[in-house]
Design an enzyme around this catalytic site. Structure first.
Site, PDB file in Angstrom:
ATOM      1  N   LEU A 132       0.921  -1.266   0.093  1.00 14.89           N
ATOM      2  CA  LEU A 132      -0.122   0.039  -0.012  1.00 14.89           C
ATOM      3  C   LEU A 132       0.931   1.297   0.094  1.00 14.89           C
ATOM      4  O   LEU A 132       0.500   2.255  -1.039  1.00 14.89           O
ATOM      5  CB  LEU A 132      -0.887  -0.052   1.177  1.00 14.89           C
ATOM      6  CG  LEU A 132      -1.912   1.228   1.749  1.00 14.89           C
ATOM      7  CD1 LEU A 132      -2.706   1.292   0.065  1.00 14.89           C
ATOM      8  CD2 LEU A 132      -2.597   1.232   2.614  1.00 14.89           C
ATOM      9  N   THR A 133       1.645   1.396   1.046  1.00 16.03           N
ATOM     10  CA  THR A 133       2.648   2.787   1.020  1.00 16.03           C
ATOM     11  C   THR A 133       3.286   2.726   0.076  1.00 16.03           C
ATOM     12  O   THR A 133       4.070   1.831  -0.629  1.00 16.03           O
ATOM     13  CB  THR A 133       3.435   2.439   2.349  1.00 16.03           C
ATOM     14  OG1 THR A 133       2.597   2.102   3.581  1.00 16.03           O
ATOM     15  CG2 THR A 133       4.356   3.703   2.764  1.00 16.03           C
ATOM     16  N   ALA A 153      -4.361  -4.672  11.530  1.00 16.87           N
ATOM     17  CA  ALA A 153      -2.599  -4.683  11.848  1.00 16.87           C
ATOM     18  C   ALA A 153      -2.911  -3.662  13.277  1.00 16.87           C
ATOM     19  O   ALA A 153      -1.832  -4.009  14.132  1.00 16.87           O
ATOM     20  CB  ALA A 153      -2.002  -4.202  10.967  1.00 16.87           C
ATOM     21  N   GLU A 184       1.495   1.986  10.274  1.00 12.59           N
ATOM     22  CA  GLU A 184       0.206   1.883  10.585  1.00 12.59           C
ATOM     23  C   GLU A 184      -0.645   3.136  11.214  1.00 12.59           C
ATOM     24  O   GLU A 184      -1.525   2.967  11.836  1.00 12.59           O
ATOM     25  CB  GLU A 184      -0.215   0.497  11.505  1.00 12.59           C
ATOM     26  CG  GLU A 184       0.641  -0.634  11.024  1.00 12.59           C
ATOM     27  CD  GLU A 184       0.401  -1.315  10.015  1.00 12.59           C
ATOM     28  OE1 GLU A 184      -0.579  -0.798   8.974  1.00 12.59           O
ATOM     29  OE2 GLU A 184       0.993  -2.154   9.655  1.00 12.59           O
TER      30      GLU A 184
END
Length: 389
Positions: free
Chosen positions: A136-137, A247, A368
């Site tokens: 994702l990042t 998470a 996160e």
């Protein structure tokens, strides 16, 4: 001399059922026997036997343990949180391996995947025979994942992916990557076998935090995937954010494990270390530090158990996860730093775990969701205004 453990002062075990405590204790024994004798060397070397550990953790039943079916254990959310706490008492890198495997990669497939995707990947991932990562990042899009530049375009019935992901745990050892990309139909998730042509995952080195963890960049250069590679169950940013909440929940418990290990180390050290002809633990300033840290650790544990109960009841909201992540990581890193002062010069060596935990928690503090992002999530819940921009 009668003494109490820091968490024991709060009688937290009375709030946890017997089965969940048994799972916690099993994971604790594994960490004591298998991880702690080697973790300082792995941290110093910047390398971890990820594949061996994945198989061991699969046999232990902690990979995707809170998911049901497909070889997963189907435990309570509270048991999963307690397992994360014990894993992070060993090292944040170990908990990250488990968290990314189970709460990000596996959860994405379990929650949003097709039956074919679930059957193909989840049993192998639960057993630790296949490792997953979560893409994702990006380098310029951490707190703002909606701005991602990675793109997937249709070419006939196929999808072709191009882009880069950054700071991806497990990336270089993964067998499958769940990659999120912009499409003409919004953000979509893709199940990408890492042996697909055009996919590479160079490892990121020279880290000063999470050194006992595999961290990578993902590079996608005309990665061609069949139509069935897309996750059919979700469109938009809600997909990856639902995984991140899973998470983050594990981190609420996990950070306390690192803090507990630091505090128990500091107490044992202070009792054994003599200064001016009496133990360091017998001085008022030392006891004041230990008391304050115990209070914050215990409050964090009570918060974590309450969130676990809510999650088990299907009542946990995202802003409540933000409460736990913000508080418990912030307090854990403060505890680690304060414990270092009690150990003084000995605290900077890998003979003791405190500075290793503090360094790791620097990463946990910002991944996160940074503390600032979680403050804004809580602020939105309190005021009704989204102040992210």
């Amino acid at each position: 001399m009668n003494t109490q453990t820091p968490i024991g002062l709060f009688s937290v075990d009375e709030l946890i059922d017997e089965d969940d405590r048994a799972i916690r204790d099993t994971v604790r024994r594994y960490v004591e026997d298998r991880i702690k004798p080697h973790i300082a060397d792995w941290f110093e070397d910047g390398a971890i036997p990820a594949r061996d550990l994945a198989k061991e953790l699969g046999a232990l039943g902690v990979l995707g343990m809170h998911l049901k079916g497909y070889g997963c254990s189907g435990t309570t959310a509270t048991a999963y949180g307690l397992a994360c706490m014990e894993l992070e008492a060993g090292d944040s890198g170990l908990r990250s391996l488990v968290s990314v495997q189970g709460s990000l990669a596996m959860y994405a497939i379990w929650k949003h995947g097709s039956e074919e995707q679930k059957s193909a990947w989840l049993p192998r991932m639960a057993a630790g025979e296949a490792i997953g990562c979560f893409g994702l990042t990006e380098a310029d899009f951490g707190s703002n994942p909606a701005g991602m530049r990675t793109r997937a375009r249709k070419d006939g019935t196929d999808w072709v992916l191009n882009g880069n992901k950054m700071w991806i745990t497990n990336g270089s050892v993964a067998d499958v990557a769940v990659v999120w990309a912009q499409t003409d139909d919004g953000i979509r998730g893709f199940v990408v076998p890492t042996d697909t042509p055009g996919f590479s995952a160079p490892e990121i080195k020279k880290k000063m935090s999470l050194r006992a963890s595999v961290t990578s960049e993902l590079v996608l250069e005309d990665v061609r995937l069949p139509a069935e590679a897309v996750l059919p169950g979700v469109r938009g940013l809600s997909g990856p954010l639902s995984c991140l909440n899973e998470a983050r929940y594990g981190i609420v418990f996990g950070a306390l494990g690192a803090a507990r290990d630091c505090l128990e180390t500091a107490i044992a050290y202070a009792r054994d270390r003599d200064i001016f002809d009496k133990p360091l633990a017998a001085y008022q300033l030392t006891q004041a530090k230990l008391a304050d840290m115990t209070l914050e650790l215990g409050k964090g544990m009570l918060l974590a158990v309450q969130l676990g109960r809510l999650k088990d009841g299907g009542l946990l909201r995202s802003e409540q996860v933000s409460l736990g992540k913000l508080n418990n990581v912030r307090e854990a890193i403060a505890i680690a730093r304060e414990c270092r002062t009690i150990l003084a010069a000995n605290g900077i060596t890998l003979e003791y775990p405190v500075l290793r935990h503090a360094n790791n928690l620097e990463s946990v503090l910002t991944y996160e969701g940074t503390s600032e992002v979680h403050q804004l999530v809580i602020g939105r819940a309190l005021t009704g205004y989204a102040a992210f921009r």
